[in-house]
Design a protein around this motif. Structure first.
Motif, PDB file in Angstrom:
ATOM      1  N   GLY A 154       0.847  -1.254   0.030  1.00 61.23           N
ATOM      2  CA  GLY A 154       0.024  -0.143  -0.030  1.00 61.23           C
ATOM      3  C   GLY A 154       0.779   1.297   0.019  1.00 61.23           C
ATOM      4  O   GLY A 154       0.413   2.356  -0.614  1.00 61.23           O
ATOM      5  N   TYR A 155       1.998   1.143   0.699  1.00 65.35           N
ATOM      6  CA  TYR A 155       2.814   2.285   0.796  1.00 65.35           C
ATOM      7  C   TYR A 155       3.318   2.655  -0.619  1.00 65.35           C
ATOM      8  O   TYR A 155       3.794   3.791  -0.972  1.00 65.35           O
ATOM      9  CB  TYR A 155       4.119   2.023   1.697  1.00 65.35           C
ATOM     10  N   VAL A 156       3.765   1.649  -1.485  1.00 68.77           N
ATOM     11  CA  VAL A 156       3.977   1.888  -2.948  1.00 68.77           C
ATOM     12  C   VAL A 156       3.000   2.868  -3.521  1.00 68.77           C
ATOM     13  O   VAL A 156       3.491   3.923  -4.338  1.00 68.77           O
ATOM     14  CB  VAL A 156       4.307   0.718  -3.695  1.00 68.77           C
ATOM     15  N   ASP A 157       1.700   2.592  -3.501  1.00 68.04           N
ATOM     16  CA  ASP A 157       0.734   3.328  -4.123  1.00 68.04           C
ATOM     17  C   ASP A 157       0.770   4.939  -3.676  1.00 68.04           C
ATOM     18  O   ASP A 157       0.771   5.756  -4.354  1.00 68.04           O
ATOM     19  CB  ASP A 157      -0.768   2.771  -3.998  1.00 68.04           C
ATOM     20  N   VAL A 158       0.801   4.915  -2.194  1.00 64.48           N
ATOM     21  CA  VAL A 158       0.951   6.301  -1.607  1.00 64.48           C
ATOM     22  C   VAL A 158       1.952   7.033  -1.937  1.00 64.48           C
ATOM     23  O   VAL A 158       2.065   8.291  -2.377  1.00 64.48           O
ATOM     24  CB  VAL A 158       0.996   6.053   0.028  1.00 64.48           C
ATOM     25  N   LEU A 159       3.193   6.424  -1.979  1.00 64.58           N
ATOM     26  CA  LEU A 159       4.499   7.022  -2.778  1.00 64.58           C
ATOM     27  C   LEU A 159       4.440   7.698  -4.222  1.00 64.58           C
ATOM     28  O   LEU A 159       4.761   8.844  -4.189  1.00 64.58           O
ATOM     29  CB  LEU A 159       5.721   6.141  -2.583  1.00 64.58           C
TER      30      LEU A 159
END
Length: 313
Positions: A154-159
């Motif tokens: 999920g952090y990848v999408d946020v980044l």
């Protein structure tokens, strides 16, 4: 020097080396135009484009060459009309940004048949999916829990979303760094050649306007009150702060350095320099916040004093 630096900028595009190389090439080109009042030197970038077409990446070479032209022309012309380095940088940054966006939109249209946000997503989303798959496989192989795997992916999408939202400020900051380095190399070239001209009797310093200081503080206040959300106001304020930060940091560092130099205590000077370097290395966000805020305050105060002096004349 113009051609060699441009070639280096094309080969190492995206790195700090490329920024310095592009700036040096633009500075040499600006110096030639400034000294001779001739634009024929722009043709010296044709070999760079040719090398890109037949040897490396044609798109990158064309983009780098056009950015160099966009930086060199304003920096060679503006000093003849004004000694204000801030105005010179502003025109160069604007020209470089417009040129970069125009070229990227053309490339996007040629590749996808459209120049929309949707077509841009179609280019980078497959790479994002690959990153997420590889990250998930790595975490699974190392026996991480499902919760950690899900959160990490999920952090990848946020980044990616954060990067996309801040593309305007990222582009502007990149152009600002290149433009600033170009003015540094430009004045150095003039000094080496002994052709200062209109810049002979000026320090040619960066002096952001009073309005810029006010806009910076309004954006800062908006972020404090609203937080770093995804609404239009927060994103606009965040981008504005990022865009103005480099200029105010330069002002803050310059004024602080000049003030420290006037102190008599060597111990005090060492402590100040050590603290600045320590914060730059280990907490760069604190370094940028302190010097950008102080630079904005200094710019507001100095501009206000200058205006008051003019009114009282």
């Amino acid at each position: 020097a113009t051609v060699i630096s441009a070639l280096l900028g094309s080969l190492f595009c995206g790195s700090l080396v490329s920024y310095a190389a592009i700036a040096l090439s633009a500075a040499c080109l600006a110096c030639l135009i400034y000294a001779t009042d001739s634009f024929y030197y722009l043709l010296s970038l044709l070999p760079v484009i040719a090398v890109g077409i037949f040897v490396s990446n044609a798109g990158v070479s064309i983009l780098v060459s056009l950015v160099i032209v966009a930086a060199a022309v304003p920096i060679s012309l503006i000093p003849n009309k004004t000694k204000d380095r801030t105005s010179t940088l502003a025109y160069a940054i604007l020209a470089m940004s417009v040129m970069t966006v125009a070229v990227l939109l053309v490339f996007l249209y040629l590749k996808t048949g459209s120049a929309s946000i949707k077509s841009l997503k179609g280019i980078y989303e497959p790479y994002v999916d690959v990153i997420k798959i590889e990250l998930k496989e790595f975490l699974t192989e190392n026996e991480f829990s499902e919760e950690i795997i899900s959160t990490s992916v999920g952090y990848v999408d946020v980044l990616i979303k954060t990067i996309v939202f801040h593309l305007p400020s990222i582009l502007t900051i990149t152009m600002t760094v290149i433009a600033y380095l170009t003015t540094v190399f430009f004045k150095l070239c003039l000094k080496l050649l002994g052709i200062f001209g209109d810049l002979a009797d000026t320090k040619w310093e960066i002096s952001p306007s009073k309005a810029a200081s006010v806009i910076y503080f309004i954006s800062y206040l908006a972020l404090i009150l609203l937080g770093s959300g995804e609404d239009v106001v927060s994103l606009t304020a965040s981008n504005i702060m990022m865009i103005f930060t480099p200029a105010f940091v330069v002002v803050g560092v310059r004024v602080m350095y000049n003030w420290i130099k006037t102190r008599e205590s060597k111990t005090f000077k060492v402590i100040c320099y050590f603290t600045a370097v320590f914060s730059l290395v280990f907490n760069i966000s604190m370094f940028l916040t302190i010097f950008a805020t102080s630079g904005a305050i200094i710019s507001f105060v100095l501009r206000k004093k200058a205006i008051d002096i003019e009114k009282n004349k």
